[in-house]
Design a protein around this motif. Structure first.
Motif, mmCIF file in Angstrom:
data_model
loop_
_atom_site.group_PDB
_atom_site.id
_atom_site.type_symbol
_atom_site.label_atom_id
_atom_site.label_comp_id
_atom_site.label_asym_id
_atom_site.label_seq_id
_atom_site.Cartn_x
_atom_site.Cartn_y
_atom_site.Cartn_z
ATOM 1 N N TRP A 170 0.824 -1.206 0.000
ATOM 2 C CA TRP A 170 0.000 0.000 0.000
ATOM 3 C C TRP A 170 0.865 1.266 0.000
ATOM 4 O O TRP A 170 0.455 2.306 -0.490
ATOM 5 N N VAL A 171 2.056 1.164 0.572
ATOM 6 C CA VAL A 171 2.966 2.312 0.590
ATOM 7 C C VAL A 171 3.283 2.773 -0.829
ATOM 8 O O VAL A 171 3.344 3.978 -1.113
ATOM 9 N N LEU A 172 3.489 1.828 -1.735
ATOM 10 C CA LEU A 172 3.901 2.150 -3.098
ATOM 11 C C LEU A 172 2.733 2.481 -4.013
ATOM 12 O O LEU A 172 2.940 3.075 -5.072
ATOM 13 N N ASP A 173 1.526 2.109 -3.589
ATOM 14 C CA ASP A 173 0.347 2.394 -4.412
ATOM 15 C C ASP A 173 -0.153 3.809 -4.126
ATOM 16 O O ASP A 173 -1.299 4.029 -3.750
ATOM 17 N N ASN A 174 0.737 4.760 -4.290
ATOM 18 C CA ASN A 174 0.425 6.151 -3.952
ATOM 19 C C ASN A 174 0.798 7.054 -5.129
ATOM 20 O O ASN A 174 1.979 7.258 -5.401
ATOM 21 N N PRO A 175 -0.179 7.604 -5.842
ATOM 22 C CA PRO A 175 0.137 8.445 -7.004
ATOM 23 C C PRO A 175 0.817 9.761 -6.630
ATOM 24 O O PRO A 175 1.363 10.440 -7.489
ATOM 25 N N ALA A 176 0.792 10.119 -5.334
ATOM 26 C CA ALA A 176 1.362 11.398 -4.909
ATOM 27 C C ALA A 176 2.814 11.282 -4.454
ATOM 28 O O ALA A 176 3.358 12.195 -3.859
ATOM 29 N N GLN A 177 3.452 10.144 -4.724
ATOM 30 C CA GLN A 177 4.844 9.972 -4.315
ATOM 31 C C GLN A 177 5.747 11.001 -4.998
ATOM 32 O O GLN A 177 5.564 11.322 -6.168
ATOM 33 N N THR A 178 6.715 11.490 -4.256
ATOM 34 C CA THR A 178 7.707 12.414 -4.814
ATOM 35 C C THR A 178 9.092 11.805 -4.668
ATOM 36 O O THR A 178 9.305 10.868 -3.890
ATOM 37 N N GLN A 179 10.036 12.365 -5.391
ATOM 38 C CA GLN A 179 11.404 11.858 -5.348
ATOM 39 C C GLN A 179 11.993 11.970 -3.946
ATOM 40 O O GLN A 179 12.818 11.145 -3.533
ATOM 41 N N GLU A 180 11.559 12.988 -3.185
ATOM 42 C CA GLU A 180 12.094 13.191 -1.842
ATOM 43 C C GLU A 180 11.709 12.058 -0.900
ATOM 44 O O GLU A 180 12.353 11.856 0.135
ATOM 45 N N MET A 181 10.649 11.319 -1.235
ATOM 46 C CA MET A 181 10.209 10.214 -0.389
ATOM 47 C C MET A 181 11.052 8.963 -0.574
ATOM 48 O O MET A 181 10.968 8.030 0.219
ATOM 49 N N ASN A 182 11.872 8.931 -1.633
ATOM 50 C CA ASN A 182 12.597 7.719 -1.988
ATOM 51 C C ASN A 182 14.019 7.706 -1.432
ATOM 52 O O ASN A 182 14.613 8.753 -1.156
ATOM 53 N N VAL A 183 14.549 6.515 -1.261
ATOM 54 C CA VAL A 183 15.959 6.328 -0.909
ATOM 55 C C VAL A 183 16.573 5.348 -1.901
ATOM 56 O O VAL A 183 15.890 4.475 -2.443
ATOM 57 N N THR A 184 17.862 5.498 -2.124
ATOM 58 C CA THR A 184 18.560 4.664 -3.103
ATOM 59 C C THR A 184 19.679 3.897 -2.416
ATOM 60 O O THR A 184 20.409 4.450 -1.590
ATOM 61 N N TYR A 185 19.816 2.628 -2.743
ATOM 62 C CA TYR A 185 20.843 1.756 -2.175
ATOM 63 C C TYR A 185 21.686 1.159 -3.294
ATOM 64 O O TYR A 185 21.184 0.899 -4.390
ATOM 65 N N ARG A 186 22.956 0.954 -2.982
ATOM 66 C CA ARG A 186 23.848 0.211 -3.868
ATOM 67 C C ARG A 186 24.157 -1.113 -3.181
ATOM 68 O O ARG A 186 24.726 -1.155 -2.095
ATOM 69 N N THR A 187 23.758 -2.220 -3.802
ATOM 70 C CA THR A 187 23.997 -3.520 -3.200
ATOM 71 C C THR A 187 24.249 -4.542 -4.300
ATOM 72 O O THR A 187 23.541 -4.571 -5.308
ATOM 73 N N ASN A 188 25.248 -5.357 -4.105
ATOM 74 C CA ASN A 188 25.602 -6.404 -5.069
ATOM 75 C C ASN A 188 25.773 -5.837 -6.477
ATOM 76 O O ASN A 188 25.404 -6.460 -7.475
ATOM 77 N N GLY A 189 26.321 -4.608 -6.531
ATOM 78 C CA GLY A 189 26.554 -3.981 -7.827
ATOM 79 C C GLY A 189 25.311 -3.425 -8.477
ATOM 80 O O GLY A 189 25.362 -2.981 -9.626
ATOM 81 N N LYS A 190 24.188 -3.427 -7.768
ATOM 82 C CA LYS A 190 22.933 -2.945 -8.332
ATOM 83 C C LYS A 190 22.470 -1.710 -7.574
ATOM 84 O O LYS A 190 22.823 -1.485 -6.415
ATOM 85 N N THR A 191 21.645 -0.905 -8.219
ATOM 86 C CA THR A 191 21.046 0.270 -7.603
ATOM 87 C C THR A 191 19.558 0.020 -7.404
ATOM 88 O O THR A 191 18.862 -0.366 -8.338
ATOM 89 N N ILE A 192 19.087 0.224 -6.174
ATOM 90 C CA ILE A 192 17.678 0.022 -5.861
ATOM 91 C C ILE A 192 17.126 1.314 -5.278
ATOM 92 O O ILE A 192 17.685 1.866 -4.329
ATOM 93 N N THR A 193 16.025 1.803 -5.822
ATOM 94 C CA THR A 193 15.342 2.984 -5.309
ATOM 95 C C THR A 193 13.944 2.586 -4.855
ATOM 96 O O THR A 193 13.217 1.917 -5.599
ATOM 97 N N ILE A 194 13.581 3.012 -3.651
ATOM 98 C CA ILE A 194 12.273 2.625 -3.109
ATOM 99 C C ILE A 194 11.818 3.656 -2.089
ATOM 100 O O ILE A 194 12.643 4.400 -1.530
ATOM 101 N N HIS A 195 10.518 3.718 -1.844
ATOM 102 C CA HIS A 195 9.949 4.632 -0.868
ATOM 103 C C HIS A 195 10.528 4.331 0.514
ATOM 104 O O HIS A 195 10.615 3.177 0.922
ATOM 105 N N ARG A 196 10.911 5.375 1.247
ATOM 106 C CA ARG A 196 11.631 5.186 2.507
ATOM 107 C C ARG A 196 10.833 4.436 3.570
ATOM 108 O O ARG A 196 11.419 3.854 4.493
ATOM 109 N N GLU A 197 9.488 4.456 3.491
ATOM 110 C CA GLU A 197 8.710 3.746 4.505
ATOM 111 C C GLU A 197 8.835 2.232 4.368
ATOM 112 O O GLU A 197 8.597 1.510 5.339
#
Length: 454
Positions: free
Chosen positions: A56-83
């Motif tokens: 339900w956290v991700l099913d939000n049309p009002a998400q902004t870039q500021e809500m997201n965090v990015t991780y580098r793991t196993n050579g990959k980049t993952i971006t997801i909502h901080r909650e």
């Protein structure tokens, strides 16, 4: 000239083939599953049902870039909502605390080892672990579910379902959780599943999301003695101690993942300083919970903080100790710097803060203000302690006085909490700390939102 179908057909076939072979965008559930796989591997114990609720956290049309965090793991980049990582950190830390082995402790404190605050000691981890290990299976399921539900508060689906049952939904997530707790089974599918298995859980969700009882507010002394009133009024007819332990355990899990977006494996936030403050609150509530005519938890807690900071226990010393709680100061060394900064204020502003602090030790009708410690923390980060006290504290006192006047005029209700959220924005922090103009704060009476006049 018309194109012959024989010439058009191969092109359409090729186009449809290309479109069919394009990778489909991951669903919300798949994004969370992918994140779990990359960050935790198979170490996190989580069900498909819990992932579905968290989506339900991700099913939000009002998400902004500021809500997201990015991780580098196993050579990959993952971006997801901080909650999402916050909720998963809470689940993972709950799992570590329930296991309670030395290897679990090392994982729990790993994010703290490079930080300035003293990391959580093994003996403190063991005390927290025993609290979780004492929970029965029903309570443990409630703790896991509450960790997920905390993340989805104010999501569009939660609001849509709550709106059918409630009027005037609050904008604050903790208040939203408290108001929806009596209807949690009808709003959140995961809660309904737990209640189906454990019918008594319906009442226990009301305990975990107890109204006007935010332990983080208590830690930072954000409000008056009113913060403790709901906790002391827990229904004690049958299992008072069990209800209180469940509420405390819920907040231990919550605090363990409070900054989980910074490090989803282990706890950034729950270090030794926070543990000691939690311990002081626990002893304050234990000492006074059965004396309803003696509302002393806040003053007892702040007195304990003053003792550790080597402050005198008079009105002035306790007032600065309350400021220390709000500025997240725990050591005598930092406490001495706070006293020096406080001494630089005008005598009028010193007296105003001392009067404010003295009033906080009583049960005031006003709702606890929001984002005040966050504002002070942003000030300290951006301009240092001295400048923050000199520039922010007089402005904060002006806001508190204005709110009191609005309430006396019945323009603003006691249940509308002051919110310093807008002032925490980087541009506003800079204006307060370094601006040359004389600033005036404006309060929106209905919402309590504080803004700076242009």
């Amino acid at each position: 000239m018309k194109l012959k179908s024989s010439l058009l057909a191969p092109g359409l076939v090729m186009l449809f083939t290309l479109l069919a072979n394009l990778p489909a965008e991951d669903t919300s559930i798949q994004k969370i599953q992918h994140f779990i796989s990359e960050i935790y591997g198979t170490a996190l114990d989580i069900t498909d049902e819990q992932i579905s609720q968290l989506s339900w956290v991700l099913d939000n049309p009002a998400q902004t870039q500021e809500m997201n965090v990015t991780y580098r793991t196993n050579g990959k980049t993952i971006t997801i909502h901080r909650e999402v990582p916050r909720a998963l950190a809470r689940l993972y830390n709950l799992q570590l605390l329930r296991s309670g082995k030395e290897k679990d402790y090392r994982t729990f404190v790993q994010p703290q080892l490079s930080e300035e605050p003293l990391f959580l000691s093994y003996s403190s981890f063991q005390k927290l672990s025993r609290l979780i290990q004492e929970m029965d299976e029903e309570s443990y399921e409630i703790l896991k579910t509450s960790a997920i539900i905390t993340a989805v508060a104010l999501s569009p689906k939660a609001i849509e379902r709550a709106d059918v049952l409630l009027d005037d939904l609050p904008e604050d997530s903790n208040q939203f959780l408290s108001q929806t707790a009596p209807h949690a089974g009808a709003i959140y599918p995961l809660v309904r599943s737990v209640i189906t298995r454990f019918p008594d859980a319906a009442e226990k969700f009301k305990v975990t999301f107890l109204p006007n009882a935010n332990l983080r507010h208590m830690l930072y002394a954000e409000g008056s003695q009113r913060m403790f009133e709901s906790f002391r009024q827990l229904d004690c007819t049958e299992d008072c101690q069990g209800s209180r332990h469940l509420w405390i355990a819920h907040w231990v899990v919550n605090l363990s993942g409070f900054q989980g977006h910074m490090a989803p494996k282990g706890s950034v936030y729950l270090n030794q300083n926070i543990f000691d403050a939690l311990n002081d609150i626990y002893h304050a509530t234990k000492e006074h919970s059965n004396t309803p005519d003696s509302p002393l938890e806040l003053s007892t807690y702040i007195t304990a903080r003053a003792q550790k900071l080597n402050f005198p226990q008079d009105d002035r010393g306790l007032a600065i100790a309350l400021l220390a709680a709000q500025t997240r100061i725990y050591t005598p060394e930092h406490g001495e710097k706070l006293v020096k900064a406080f001494d630089q204020l005008s005598q009028e502003d010193q007296d105003r803060w001392i009067h404010h602090a003295t009033q906080q030790f009583t049960v005031k009708p006003e709702a606890t203000p929001m984002y005040l410690p966050a504002l002070l923390a942003s000030g300290i980060e951006g301009g240092g302690l001295d400048r923050t006290v000199a520039k922010m504290l007089p402005l904060i006192l002006d806001v508190l006085q204005s709110a009191q006047e609005l309430r006396e005029q019945e323009t603003m209700t006691s249940e509308s909490p002051l919110s310093f959220r807008e002032l925490v924005r980087e541009e506003n922090v800079k204006r307060i700390l370094f601006g040359e103009e004389e600033l005036k704060a404006v309060i929106a009476p209905h919402s309590g939102l504080v803004t700076l006049s242009q």
